[in-house]
Scaffold this active site. Structure first.
Site, mmCIF file in Angstrom:
data_model
loop_
_atom_site.group_PDB
_atom_site.id
_atom_site.type_symbol
_atom_site.label_atom_id
_atom_site.label_comp_id
_atom_site.label_asym_id
_atom_site.label_seq_id
_atom_site.Cartn_x
_atom_site.Cartn_y
_atom_site.Cartn_z
ATOM 1 N N GLU A 154 41.133 43.280 36.201
ATOM 2 C CA GLU A 154 40.600 42.923 37.517
ATOM 3 C C GLU A 154 41.495 41.953 38.294
ATOM 4 O O GLU A 154 41.975 40.951 37.763
ATOM 5 C CB GLU A 154 39.203 42.294 37.347
ATOM 6 N N GLU A 248 28.249 44.061 41.795
ATOM 7 C CA GLU A 248 28.297 42.802 41.052
ATOM 8 C C GLU A 248 28.156 41.702 42.094
ATOM 9 O O GLU A 248 29.134 41.224 42.658
ATOM 10 C CB GLU A 248 29.631 42.670 40.300
HETATM 11 C C1 LER Z 1 34.762 37.109 38.543
HETATM 12 O O1 LER Z 1 34.646 36.510 39.777
HETATM 13 C C2 LER Z 1 34.476 38.546 38.606
HETATM 14 O O2 LER Z 1 34.570 39.179 39.626
HETATM 15 C C3 LER Z 1 34.092 39.159 37.376
HETATM 16 O O3 LER Z 1 34.126 40.532 37.470
HETATM 17 C C4 LER Z 1 34.903 38.544 36.258
HETATM 18 O O4 LER Z 1 35.230 39.326 35.247
HETATM 19 MN MN MN Z 2 34.229 41.315 39.745
#
Ligand code: LER
Ligand code: MN
Length: 272
Positions: A154, A248
């Site tokens: 990521e 998320e």
């Molecule tokens: C952290 O800010 C985030 O976006 C998560 O996906 C961390 O793994």
């Molecule tokens: Mn993230």
């Protein structure tokens, strides 16, 4: 527009400042996700959690909800260690932990996310950090490939991690170190901070984009801030992205309300 698969983040427990929507057992979260209308959940868990595989797989099938990914962040946050840790002992604990996450992902026929567990750049040069991380990920991706698990790394914003913050940086690193089973993982919240042009960043990744998190500019549900999700989805459509759109975001104003509103925003654009 393509009918993208949509997932949301889940964990057994999470506080309100974590971008995790569903809390409860994995089986409960699979059921809730299905009731709201999601295709899958991503699971934030510890590598040594006691997992009831049969029950979870059965519940997923019954509710037609899949597991989009296994997230490694808790190992980093709770143990305060990383793959590039200054302490070799900690780096080794992190590495062995990620092997366990890969085993979990293999049982669920899914992939893993490498976020904070990659670690911050310390006193070494940028090149030295990238070489060290590549050395670890090369071994991990080979182990994962044998189990049909992909590795998603990521791009995270500068206030959380001090290197590899953009799509271009992750792509460049993947290409430089010839990582074959490692893919770019983007997150619209981080992109809104780091990318000069979000659509161009997505298009630059092309087939190397493996996964994408969705949250708005304020990290609330898509639709609660000022990110242009229509152009993001158009770019994903253009590169024929076939992975998950995984929500998320912060649980504001409440977990299931945020989950429903996020889904509505994304579906409204997709169905246009
Ligand atoms: C952290 O800010 C985030 O976006 C998560 O996906 C961390 O793994
Ligand atoms: Mn993230």
């Amino acid at each position: 527009m393509k009918n993208f698969k949509i997932a949301l983040s889940s964990a057994d427990a999470a506080n309100e400042s974590s971008p995790i929507l569903l809390t409860g057992s994995i089986c409960e979260n699979l059921k809730t996700a299905g009731t709201i209308g999601y295709d899958a959940i991503e699971i934030h868990l510890r590598e040594n959690d006691d997992i009831r595989y049969e029950d979870i797989i059965k519940t997923g099938e019954q509710n037609k909800v899949k597991i989009a990914s296994i997230v490694t962040g808790r190992l980093a946050v709770q143990r305060k260690i990383s793959l590039t840790d200054a302490s070799e002992r900690n780096a080794s604990i992190a590495y062995k932990g990620v092997l366990k996450y890969i085993d979990i992902a293999a049982r669920f026929n899914t992939d893993i996310i490498i976020g904070w567990i990659r670690g911050k750049r310390l006193t070494q040069s940028r090149d030295a950090y990238e070489a060290l991380l590549a050395e670890k990920i090369k071994k991990l991706e080979t182990y994962a490939q044998a189990k049909n698990v992909r590795v998603f790394v990521e791009a995270i914003n500068r206030y959380e991690i001090n290197t590899m913050n953009t799509a271009e940086e992750i792509m460049h690193w993947i290409e430089k170190y010839k990582l074959v089973n490692t893919y770019v993982h983007l997150d619209t919240f981080h992109m809104n901070i780091e990318e000069a042009d979000i659509s161009k960043a997505i298009e630059l990744c092309g087939k190397k984009l493996g996964y994408i998190h969705f949250a708005d500019s304020n990290r609330y549900y898509p639709g609660a801030g000022h990110i242009d999700f229509e152009s993001i989805l158009k770019s994903l459509d253009k590169i024929e992205y076939d992975g998950y759109l995984s929500v998320e975001c912060l649980p504001f104003p409440e977990r299931t309300i945020a989950a429903s509103k996020a889904l509505k925003t994304l579906k409204n654009i997709i169905d246009q």
